[in-house]
Each structure stands twice: as C-alpha cells, then as structure tokens.
Design a protein around this motif. Structure first.
Motif, PDB file in Angstrom:
ATOM      1  N   LEU A   1       0.792  -1.094   0.109  1.00 33.03           N
ATOM      2  CA  LEU A   1      -0.137  -0.042  -0.118  1.00 33.03           C
ATOM      3  C   LEU A   1       0.897   1.258   0.125  1.00 33.03           C
ATOM      4  O   LEU A   1       1.803   1.292   0.724  1.00 33.03           O
ATOM      5  N   TYR A   2       0.517   2.141  -0.917  1.00 35.15           N
ATOM      6  CA  TYR A   2       1.355   3.350  -0.914  1.00 35.15           C
ATOM      7  C   TYR A   2       0.403   4.527  -1.356  1.00 35.15           C
ATOM      8  O   TYR A   2      -0.741   4.343  -1.896  1.00 35.15           O
ATOM      9  N   GLY A   3       0.701   5.908  -0.867  1.00 35.19           N
ATOM     10  CA  GLY A   3      -0.132   6.947  -1.355  1.00 35.19           C
ATOM     11  C   GLY A   3       0.636   7.677  -2.574  1.00 35.19           C
ATOM     12  O   GLY A   3       1.833   7.907  -2.543  1.00 35.19           O
ATOM     13  N   SER A   4      -0.258   7.906  -3.425  1.00 31.89           N
ATOM     14  CA  SER A   4       0.199   8.350  -4.903  1.00 31.89           C
ATOM     15  C   SER A   4       0.382   9.866  -4.548  1.00 31.89           C
ATOM     16  O   SER A   4       0.246  10.532  -3.686  1.00 31.89           O
ATOM     17  N   VAL A   5       1.153  10.487  -5.739  1.00 30.64           N
ATOM     18  CA  VAL A   5       1.331  11.970  -5.717  1.00 30.64           C
ATOM     19  C   VAL A   5       0.624  12.713  -6.861  1.00 30.64           C
ATOM     20  O   VAL A   5       0.486  12.010  -7.937  1.00 30.64           O
ATOM     21  N   ASP A   6      -0.015  13.721  -6.766  1.00 24.44           N
ATOM     22  CA  ASP A   6      -0.861  14.435  -7.386  1.00 24.44           C
ATOM     23  C   ASP A   6      -0.204  14.845  -8.879  1.00 24.44           C
ATOM     24  O   ASP A   6       1.224  15.174  -8.784  1.00 24.44           O
ATOM     25  N   ALA A   7      -0.911  15.299  -9.764  1.00 24.67           N
ATOM     26  CA  ALA A   7      -0.380  15.674 -11.043  1.00 24.67           C
ATOM     27  C   ALA A   7       0.625  16.766 -11.155  1.00 24.67           C
ATOM     28  O   ALA A   7       1.560  17.257 -11.429  1.00 24.67           O
ATOM     29  N   ASP A   8      -0.097  17.809 -10.196  1.00 24.24           N
ATOM     30  CA  ASP A   8       0.570  19.153 -10.168  1.00 24.24           C
ATOM     31  C   ASP A   8       2.091  19.131  -9.496  1.00 24.24           C
ATOM     32  O   ASP A   8       3.087  19.693 -10.003  1.00 24.24           O
ATOM     33  N   THR A   9       2.115  18.342  -8.586  1.00 21.77           N
ATOM     34  CA  THR A   9       3.247  18.095  -7.846  1.00 21.77           C
ATOM     35  C   THR A   9       4.288  17.257  -8.829  1.00 21.77           C
ATOM     36  O   THR A   9       5.443  17.809  -8.874  1.00 21.77           O
TER      37      THR A   9
ATOM     38  N   HIS B   1      -5.787   7.389  -5.442  1.00 25.70           N
ATOM     39  CA  HIS B   1      -4.976   8.445  -4.566  1.00 25.70           C
ATOM     40  C   HIS B   1      -4.410   7.409  -3.832  1.00 25.70           C
ATOM     41  O   HIS B   1      -3.097   7.870  -3.401  1.00 25.70           O
ATOM     42  N   THR B   2      -4.811   6.285  -3.077  1.00 25.88           N
ATOM     43  CA  THR B   2      -4.040   5.202  -2.413  1.00 25.88           C
ATOM     44  C   THR B   2      -4.108   3.939  -3.108  1.00 25.88           C
ATOM     45  O   THR B   2      -4.994   3.690  -3.618  1.00 25.88           O
ATOM     46  N   VAL B   3      -2.779   3.587  -3.677  1.00 24.50           N
ATOM     47  CA  VAL B   3      -2.655   2.454  -4.405  1.00 24.50           C
ATOM     48  C   VAL B   3      -2.508   1.095  -3.668  1.00 24.50           C
ATOM     49  O   VAL B   3      -1.552   1.153  -2.877  1.00 24.50           O
ATOM     50  N   ALA B   4      -3.358   0.138  -3.995  1.00 21.19           N
ATOM     51  CA  ALA B   4      -3.187  -1.234  -3.569  1.00 21.19           C
ATOM     52  C   ALA B   4      -2.987  -2.217  -4.809  1.00 21.19           C
ATOM     53  O   ALA B   4      -3.159  -1.652  -5.859  1.00 21.19           O
ATOM     54  N   PRO B   5      -2.460  -3.470  -4.239  1.00 22.77           N
ATOM     55  CA  PRO B   5      -2.228  -4.352  -5.540  1.00 22.77           C
ATOM     56  C   PRO B   5      -3.445  -4.212  -6.665  1.00 22.77           C
ATOM     57  O   PRO B   5      -4.619  -4.299  -5.929  1.00 22.77           O
TER      58      PRO B   5
ATOM     59  N   TRP C   1      -0.727  -1.566 -10.803  1.00 21.92           N
ATOM     60  CA  TRP C   1       0.366  -1.978 -10.031  1.00 21.92           C
ATOM     61  C   TRP C   1       0.299  -3.472  -9.745  1.00 21.92           C
ATOM     62  O   TRP C   1      -0.505  -4.046  -8.949  1.00 21.92           O
ATOM     63  N   GLY C   2       1.173  -4.346 -10.250  1.00 21.97           N
ATOM     64  CA  GLY C   2       0.905  -5.948 -10.373  1.00 21.97           C
ATOM     65  C   GLY C   2       1.288  -6.316 -11.799  1.00 21.97           C
ATOM     66  O   GLY C   2       0.531  -5.876 -12.772  1.00 21.97           O
ATOM     67  N   MET C   3       2.653  -6.732 -12.023  1.00 24.19           N
ATOM     68  CA  MET C   3       3.215  -7.108 -13.485  1.00 24.19           C
ATOM     69  C   MET C   3       2.120  -8.284 -13.906  1.00 24.19           C
ATOM     70  O   MET C   3       2.270  -9.155 -13.257  1.00 24.19           O
ATOM     71  N   ILE C   4       1.813  -7.998 -15.179  1.00 22.42           N
ATOM     72  CA  ILE C   4       1.239  -8.980 -15.705  1.00 22.42           C
ATOM     73  C   ILE C   4       2.045 -10.021 -16.660  1.00 22.42           C
ATOM     74  O   ILE C   4       2.796  -9.485 -17.391  1.00 22.42           O
TER      75      ILE C   4
ATOM     76  N   TRP D   1       4.153   8.237   0.334  1.00 20.58           N
ATOM     77  CA  TRP D   1       4.524   7.560   1.525  1.00 20.58           C
ATOM     78  C   TRP D   1       4.269   6.339   0.968  1.00 20.58           C
ATOM     79  O   TRP D   1       3.735   5.717   0.111  1.00 20.58           O
ATOM     80  N   PHE D   2       4.754   5.213   1.729  1.00 14.69           N
ATOM     81  CA  PHE D   2       4.500   3.679   1.630  1.00 14.69           C
ATOM     82  C   PHE D   2       4.322   3.154   3.080  1.00 14.69           C
ATOM     83  O   PHE D   2       4.746   3.863   4.037  1.00 14.69           O
ATOM     84  N   GLN D   3       3.666   2.050   3.297  1.00 20.52           N
ATOM     85  CA  GLN D   3       3.131   1.444   4.345  1.00 20.52           C
ATOM     86  C   GLN D   3       3.536   0.117   4.356  1.00 20.52           C
ATOM     87  O   GLN D   3       3.731  -0.623   3.630  1.00 20.52           O
ATOM     88  N   GLU D   4       3.980  -0.268   5.586  1.00 13.13           N
ATOM     89  CA  GLU D   4       4.568  -1.658   6.122  1.00 13.13           C
ATOM     90  C   GLU D   4       4.001  -2.088   7.520  1.00 13.13           C
ATOM     91  O   GLU D   4       3.437  -1.154   8.217  1.00 13.13           O
TER      92      GLU D   4
END
Length: 236
Positions: free
Chosen positions: A4-12, A28-32, A50-53, A102-105
């Motif tokens: 799980l991690y938080g994405s970054v907006d386009a303007d940034t 906004h928040t990205v999960a597998p 997010w998850g390579m095929i 951010w990323f989460q563990e």
C-alpha cells in the motif's frame, strides 16, 4: 515488501519536470491491482496496473501457469533478472520511477532473533524527512488483452533485503518456521533525485549499484492510525 502506498498528484509531478500527465488518472491510495502512476524513460509518466502481468497471461489478473493468483506488485531484486514475470522488462531496461507520498509496512517491533511479543501488527507509514515524494525503483511493461486487444500498462516495485536496518528491520512478522539466519526482511528501493536519470537510462550494472537501503536520517515515520503510536518503541 510494500502492499500500500500513497500516490502523488499531477501538479506536484509537473514540478519534477515529468511529462505526459495530461489526461492520466490514478488512485489516491494504491493497493495491488490498483491504478498508479509511474515514470518511464525520457521522464514520461504513464498510468497503469500495480502488479505486473506475465507476458503469457490470458487475463490481467496475474496468475501462475497452474491458475493460482500471483502477487506481482513487488519484485525481488535478487531474482528480478531470472523470474519469468520480470526477466524480459529487466533485460530490456524497462526501469521506472514510482512516485509515492508515503509507503506502508506492518510493524511488529521485532528482528529475526527477537521473541514474539505482539499478537497483531500496527500499520506504519514512511515519508521522506525533506518533504519530497519518494521515487521508488520499479519495472514497467505492457500487456495486450487477447480478447479485446486493449493494451494494459503495468508495473512492479523492486524490493531489497533490509536486515540490520535499525528501523526497517522491525517491520514484517518473522516466519516462526525459519531460523533467524534464514529470514529476509524486505523494503522498497528509493532512488535519489541525482540518480533518476541513471536509473532510467543507465546501463544495468550502474542501475544495480543504486539499489541500497535508505539511511535512517532520510525517513520520517509514524502510525497510519496515530492513536496506536503509543504501543511502539522505534528509533527517532
């Protein structure tokens, strides 16, 4: 590993001089299997799964040849060049940067050798101390749906061993069936701004040299749910 991690907006991302952001959309928040944004060669941004095929997959949900669901959002750096899912993108130098606020563990507060003292983990988040987004090392690919012909961009995040790190080694629950010398705590790979171009465009050997655990002083961290922070003892 990271799930799980938080994405970054386009303007940034535009302030980082990344291109191709117009018209892209991501979570906004990205999960597998969620939709995230990644930056390819020539600083061009792309949204994808997010998850390579795997290249031979018949569907966009990654599965083994036997039909079991695969976890492909993280790629181990030790086997990335030989794994059938990641080997082709790695050999073709399809490296990318994954912007993350951010990323989460899962925090357990124990290293391999420590006894289990908690019955449940606390989710713990990691930001950069300087306030900038993380740019995490990844690989990207494209998969074509055999039925619809849709081209599906997809990506994975590299992970590395972090045993011995005073903070990151406290994440993840050790496997009680394995001895403390046979376990493998994992974390993401942060690429510093001065190395972005080398990661995206440099030769494989130079890119591999950038895979290292971030120093403690680079990391700001805290509980995903702040009211649970009091149960933890972590380095500052």
């Amino acid at each position: 590993m990271c799930n799980l991690y938080g994405s970054v907006d386009a303007d940034t991302l535009r302030t980082q001089l990344f291109k191709g952001l117009d018209g892209l959309a991501w979570d906004h928040t990205v999960a597998p299997l969620g939709q995230g944004v990644f930056v390819k060669q020539d600083s061009v941004a792309q949204a994808g799964q997010w998850g390579m095929i795997p290249p031979s997959s018949k569907e966009r949900t990654p599965k083994t040849r036997e039909g079991r669901r695969m976890s492909t959002n993280n790629a181990r750096r030790e086997t990335v060049d030989t794994a059938w899912t990641y080997g082709f993108p790695w050999s073709r130098q399809q490296r990318c940067l994954i912007p993350a606020a951010w990323f989460q563990e899962p925090y357990w507060g124990i290293t391999h050798a420590d006894p289990m003292t908690l019955s449940k983990n606390t989710w713990w988040r990691f930001w950069r101390e300087d306030g900038e987004p993380w740019m995490l090392a990844g690989l990207w690919s494209e998969w074509t749906d055999p039925i619809t012909g849709e081209v599906v961009p997809n990506y994975t995040m590299l992970t590395q061993n972090c045993d011995g790190h005073p903070l990151l080694a406290l994440m993840h629950k050790p496997d009680p069936k394995q001895g403390h010398d046979k376990q493998d705590k994992r974390t993401v790979v942060a690429i510093e701004r001065a190395d972005w171009d080398l990661w995206l465009h440099g030769p494989k050997e130079a890119a591999e040299a950038l895979i290292r655990v971030p120093p403690l002083e680079l990391i700001r961290h805290g509980a995903a749910e702040p009211d649970k922070a009091h149960v933890l003892t972590l380095p500052i």
